[in-house]
Write a protein that holds these residues in place. Structure first.
Motif, short mmCIF file in Angstrom:
data_model
loop_
_atom_site.label_atom_id
_atom_site.label_comp_id
_atom_site.label_asym_id
_atom_site.label_seq_id
_atom_site.Cartn_x
_atom_site.Cartn_y
_atom_site.Cartn_z
N GLU A 248 0.84 -1.20 0.00
CA GLU A 248 0.00 0.00 0.00
C GLU A 248 0.87 1.25 0.00
O GLU A 248 0.66 2.18 -0.78
CB GLU A 248 -0.89 0.02 1.25
CG GLU A 248 -2.07 -0.93 1.17
CD GLU A 248 -2.73 -1.12 2.54
OE1 GLU A 248 -2.52 -0.28 3.45
OE2 GLU A 248 -3.43 -2.14 2.70
N PHE A 249 1.85 1.25 0.88
CA PHE A 249 2.76 2.39 1.02
C PHE A 249 3.47 2.69 -0.30
O PHE A 249 3.52 3.83 -0.76
CB PHE A 249 3.78 2.05 2.11
CG PHE A 249 4.80 3.11 2.39
CD1 PHE A 249 4.53 4.11 3.32
CD2 PHE A 249 6.03 3.11 1.76
CE1 PHE A 249 5.47 5.09 3.60
CE2 PHE A 249 6.98 4.08 2.03
CZ PHE A 249 6.70 5.08 2.95
N THR A 250 3.99 1.63 -0.90
CA THR A 250 4.75 1.78 -2.14
C THR A 250 3.88 2.30 -3.28
O THR A 250 4.26 3.23 -4.00
CB THR A 250 5.32 0.40 -2.55
OG1 THR A 250 6.01 -0.16 -1.45
CG2 THR A 250 6.28 0.56 -3.71
N LYS A 251 2.72 1.71 -3.39
CA LYS A 251 1.79 2.06 -4.46
C LYS A 251 1.36 3.51 -4.35
O LYS A 251 1.34 4.26 -5.33
CB LYS A 251 0.56 1.14 -4.35
CG LYS A 251 -0.15 0.89 -5.65
CD LYS A 251 -1.21 -0.17 -5.40
CE LYS A 251 -1.90 -0.59 -6.68
NZ LYS A 251 -2.82 -1.70 -6.44
N GLU A 252 1.04 3.90 -3.12
CA GLU A 252 0.58 5.26 -2.84
C GLU A 252 1.67 6.28 -3.14
O GLU A 252 1.44 7.29 -3.77
CB GLU A 252 0.16 5.31 -1.35
CG GLU A 252 0.11 6.68 -0.72
CD GLU A 252 -1.19 7.39 -1.09
OE1 GLU A 252 -2.18 6.68 -1.34
OE2 GLU A 252 -1.18 8.63 -1.13
N LYS A 253 2.89 5.97 -2.73
CA LYS A 253 3.97 6.96 -2.81
C LYS A 253 4.67 7.00 -4.15
O LYS A 253 4.99 8.06 -4.67
CB LYS A 253 5.02 6.65 -1.72
CG LYS A 253 4.81 7.48 -0.46
CD LYS A 253 6.09 7.55 0.35
CE LYS A 253 6.32 8.97 0.82
NZ LYS A 253 6.42 9.11 2.26
N TYR A 254 4.92 5.84 -4.73
CA TYR A 254 5.80 5.81 -5.91
C TYR A 254 5.06 5.50 -7.20
O TYR A 254 5.64 5.52 -8.28
CB TYR A 254 6.92 4.79 -5.66
CG TYR A 254 7.58 4.97 -4.32
CD1 TYR A 254 7.99 6.23 -3.89
CD2 TYR A 254 7.77 3.90 -3.46
CE1 TYR A 254 8.58 6.41 -2.65
CE2 TYR A 254 8.37 4.07 -2.21
CZ TYR A 254 8.77 5.34 -1.82
OH TYR A 254 9.34 5.51 -0.60
N LYS A 255 3.79 5.13 -7.08
CA LYS A 255 2.91 4.96 -8.23
C LYS A 255 3.54 4.20 -9.39
O LYS A 255 3.96 3.06 -9.21
CB LYS A 255 2.41 6.33 -8.70
CG LYS A 255 1.67 7.08 -7.61
CD LYS A 255 1.04 8.34 -8.15
CE LYS A 255 0.32 9.11 -7.06
NZ LYS A 255 1.21 9.74 -6.09
N GLU A 256 3.60 4.86 -10.55
CA GLU A 256 4.01 4.12 -11.76
C GLU A 256 5.49 3.76 -11.75
O GLU A 256 5.95 3.04 -12.62
CB GLU A 256 3.66 4.92 -13.02
CG GLU A 256 4.46 6.18 -13.24
CD GLU A 256 3.78 7.42 -12.67
OE1 GLU A 256 3.13 7.31 -11.60
OE2 GLU A 256 3.91 8.49 -13.28
N TYR A 257 6.24 4.25 -10.75
CA TYR A 257 7.66 3.91 -10.69
C TYR A 257 7.98 3.00 -9.50
O TYR A 257 9.14 2.88 -9.10
CB TYR A 257 8.51 5.17 -10.62
CG TYR A 257 8.30 6.09 -11.79
CD1 TYR A 257 8.41 5.60 -13.09
CD2 TYR A 257 7.95 7.43 -11.61
CE1 TYR A 257 8.20 6.42 -14.18
CE2 TYR A 257 7.75 8.26 -12.69
CZ TYR A 257 7.86 7.76 -13.97
OH TYR A 257 7.66 8.56 -15.05
#
Length: 274
Positions: A248-257
């Motif tokens: 969740e954290f990764t998806k929210e913060k770094y999105k397409e990268y």
DNA sequence: CGCCAGGTGCGAA
DNA sequence: TTCGCACCTGGC
């Protein structure tokens, strides 16, 4: 031979960090078994020089494999504007690239990687290639390309077991029997969720492996292969332990990268531990 | 020896 | 839905 500007490309790290299973380090040169050819890379202060057993489209092949046209500086800037705590890590990883590997080889290699170590993975892939991959003689040495799907489809489970695949042999056998070249290419037409679900419909491919396949075989930067190294980084840096929370954290913060950031983390964590 | 390695799929709670 | 465990293999 083709040559390209080094700029800040960290070739050594990119090749040895674990995303490539079939490479050989020789005195000041790198040899990589790449789809239909062997390439050898040497360097001086300014340039990388690529020699190959097959010079056809060599420039395009190398550009595509290393993603030389991708503007990492600009991606890094975007990432930093979202999360300044990445500064140290990104500085550490400048010049590090995500590889764009042959698709079938990537899928099989990462299926082999489940609960396995890098040496065993390399050993299995090499055994498989030696058994039914095309032999190439380059600069008086013999190499074996990764087998074609057609060749792999002729293998029995016993054949596969002889490549020391262990409990993965049956899964890989079933995958090989079910997949077609059209299927492999068709993944390109799917969005990331569809592609992950499709890959995970095969036994032996879970979320981590499916993500690795999309990242290294399809150059999708919006997946996040969360493995033991990334867990260590997230736990040490942000106190996040649960895989779901990390996701969740990764998806929210770094999105397409996300995939790139994850790979940076993997890279910097692994380097420090060494 | 026993433990672990770039996980996954089971069955049990 | 989550949780714990077994799993081939080779190297230490």
């Amino acid at each position: 031979m083709v040559k390209f500007n080094k700029n800040n490309f960290k070739l050594y790290d990119t090749i040895t960090c674990g995303q490539i299973f079939r490479f050989i380090l020789e005195n000041n040169s790198y040899i990589i078994i790449l789809e239909d050819r062997i390439i050898k890379i040497t360097e001086d202060d300014k340039y990388f020089y690529v020699y190959s057993s097959n010079e056809n489209n060599l420039k395009e092949v190398v550009e595509s494999y290393f993603g030389l046209n991708i503007d990492y500086d600009s991606i890094n800037k975007t990432l930093l504007s979202n999360d300044i705590t990445l500064k140290n890590m990104i500085d550490n990883c400048i010049g590090f690239k995500i590889i764009n590997s042959p698709k079938l080889e990537t899928i099989i290699s990462y299926m082999i990687s489940a609960n396995n170590n890098v040496r065993n993975i390399q050993n299995s892939v090499n055994l498989m290639s030696k058994y039914c991959g095309k032999k190439i003689v380059f600069e008086n040495k013999e190499y074996y390309l990764f087998p074609t799907l057609e060749k792999l489809k002729k293998l029995s489970i016993e054949n596969l077991r002889s490549f020391k695949l262990g409990f993965r042999a049956e899964n890989i056998y079933n995958f090989i029997q079910r997949i077609t070249l059209t299927d492999i290419n068709n993944i390109n037409n799917m969005n990331t969720k569809e592609a992950l679900d499709y890959l995970m419909s095969f036994k032996g491919i879970g979320l981590k492996i499916a993500s690795c396949i999309l990242l290294f075989g399809y150059h999708r930067f919006d997946v996040f292969p969360i493995d033991t190294w990334v867990k260590k980084y997230m736990s040490d840096t942000y106190g996040l332990k649960d895989t779901k929370k990390i996701e969740e954290f990764t998806k929210e913060k770094y999105k397409e990268y996300s995939g790139l950031v994850i790979q940076y983390m993997f890279h910097s964590k692994r380097n420090k531990e060494k």
